[in-house]
Design an enzyme around this catalytic site. Sequence first.
Site, PDB file in Angstrom:
ATOM      1  N   ASN A  61     -15.409 -33.770  16.904  1.00 13.22           N
ATOM      2  CA  ASN A  61     -15.625 -32.871  18.276  1.00 13.22           C
ATOM      3  C   ASN A  61     -15.760 -33.984  19.234  1.00 13.22           C
ATOM      4  O   ASN A  61     -16.474 -34.876  19.350  1.00 13.22           O
ATOM      5  CB  ASN A  61     -16.612 -31.805  17.970  1.00 13.22           C
ATOM      6  CG  ASN A  61     -17.884 -32.249  17.544  1.00 13.22           C
ATOM      7  OD1 ASN A  61     -18.190 -33.100  17.123  1.00 13.22           O
ATOM      8  ND2 ASN A  61     -18.870 -31.186  18.039  1.00 13.22           N
ATOM      9  N   GLU A  63     -16.720 -33.142  23.232  1.00  7.26           N
ATOM     10  CA  GLU A  63     -17.065 -32.245  24.303  1.00  7.26           C
ATOM     11  C   GLU A  63     -16.800 -32.800  25.549  1.00  7.26           C
ATOM     12  O   GLU A  63     -16.314 -34.068  25.879  1.00  7.26           O
ATOM     13  CB  GLU A  63     -18.475 -31.910  23.968  1.00  7.26           C
ATOM     14  CG  GLU A  63     -18.713 -31.373  22.694  1.00  7.26           C
ATOM     15  CD  GLU A  63     -20.104 -30.850  22.495  1.00  7.26           C
ATOM     16  OE1 GLU A  63     -21.063 -31.006  23.091  1.00  7.26           O
ATOM     17  OE2 GLU A  63     -20.307 -30.105  21.335  1.00  7.26           O
ATOM     18  N   GLU A  74     -11.761 -30.493  13.696  1.00  8.36           N
ATOM     19  CA  GLU A  74     -10.641 -29.925  13.147  1.00  8.36           C
ATOM     20  C   GLU A  74      -9.120 -30.051  13.969  1.00  8.36           C
ATOM     21  O   GLU A  74      -8.146 -30.674  13.628  1.00  8.36           O
ATOM     22  CB  GLU A  74     -10.568 -28.654  12.449  1.00  8.36           C
ATOM     23  CG  GLU A  74     -11.873 -28.310  11.484  1.00  8.36           C
ATOM     24  CD  GLU A  74     -13.177 -27.993  12.242  1.00  8.36           C
ATOM     25  OE1 GLU A  74     -13.235 -28.364  13.526  1.00  8.36           O
ATOM     26  OE2 GLU A  74     -14.138 -27.289  11.616  1.00  8.36           O
ATOM     27  N   CYS A 114      -9.372 -22.996  15.535  1.00 10.34           N
ATOM     28  CA  CYS A 114      -9.016 -24.146  14.609  1.00 10.34           C
ATOM     29  C   CYS A 114      -8.112 -23.381  13.341  1.00 10.34           C
ATOM     30  O   CYS A 114      -7.316 -24.046  13.037  1.00 10.34           O
ATOM     31  CB  CYS A 114     -10.156 -25.001  14.025  1.00 10.34           C
ATOM     32  SG  CYS A 114     -10.791 -26.082  15.334  1.00 10.34           S
TER      33      CYS A 114
HETATM   34  N1  THU Z   1     -17.461 -27.614  16.345  1.00 10.63           N
HETATM   35  C1  THU Z   1     -16.195 -28.132  15.577  1.00 10.63           C
HETATM   36  O1  THU Z   1     -16.068 -29.288  16.055  1.00 10.63           O
HETATM   37  N2  THU Z   1     -15.731 -27.724  14.378  1.00 10.63           N
HETATM   38  C2  THU Z   1     -16.249 -26.499  13.708  1.00 10.63           C
HETATM   39  O2  THU Z   1     -15.823 -25.966  12.816  1.00 10.63           O
HETATM   40  C3  THU Z   1     -17.392 -25.801  14.415  1.00 10.63           C
HETATM   41  C4  THU Z   1     -17.924 -26.236  15.860  1.00 10.63           C
HETATM   42  C5  THU Z   1     -17.997 -28.210  17.533  1.00 10.63           C
HETATM   43  C6  THU Z   1     -17.496 -27.602  18.715  1.00 10.63           C
HETATM   44  C7  THU Z   1     -18.713 -28.072  19.518  1.00 10.63           C
HETATM   45  O3  THU Z   1     -18.543 -29.143  20.036  1.00 10.63           O
HETATM   46  C8  THU Z   1     -19.888 -28.017  18.866  1.00 10.63           C
HETATM   47  O4  THU Z   1     -19.376 -27.905  17.449  1.00 10.63           O
HETATM   48  C9  THU Z   1     -20.771 -26.796  18.770  1.00 10.63           C
HETATM   49  O5  THU Z   1     -20.258 -25.743  18.710  1.00 10.63           O
END
Ligand code: THU
Length: 157
Positions: A61, A63, A74, A114
């Site tokens: 992820n 941000e 994902e 996702c």
């Molecule tokens: N997040 C993911 O990357 N994948 C998931 O399956 C759930 C959430 C990330 C989004 C954000 O950067 C952080 O986790 C908190 O929600």
Amino acid sequence: MEEKILSTKIRVYSYNELTDTRKKLVELAREATRRAYAPFSKFNVGAALLLGNGEIVTGSNQENVAFPSGTCAERTTVFYASSRYPGVPFEKLAIAAWHDGDFVETPTAPCGACRQAILEYETLGGKPIEIILCGRNEVYVVEDGIKALLPLCFDKF
Ligand code: THU
């Protein structure tokens, strides 16, 4: 009146029970959590995707201070895989998450957006993409693909 029940089969494994391929994907997804950029949530997610040509693509992820501009692990992974290897079907996708100094106990499942993005590639590839959700001690395997996690999905018009 008719009733329809939509069900999802999840197989729960301990790490040692997994096949070598699944173990490898779990390890790579866990390793990918270290490359997350998640200074706001501090919830580091990693994904590892096995493609039909044998390649494995990982992602995490990413941000952003303007929250909606970030992306989940994902989508980072499937979008990169499709950009790098267009048209190659996706086989298996493992997802892991690290928070508060450890891997999360309960396996993290992909968010709705996702699931929809993964579904696009499942439809394109013409076969289920196995989803592997990694918890600290147990691993959920959804062999029936992302559709099993997105019942009554919108996949054509
Ligand atoms: N997040 C993911 O990357 N994948 C998931 O399956 C759930 C959430 C990330 C989004 C954000 O950067 C952080 O986790 C908190 O929600």
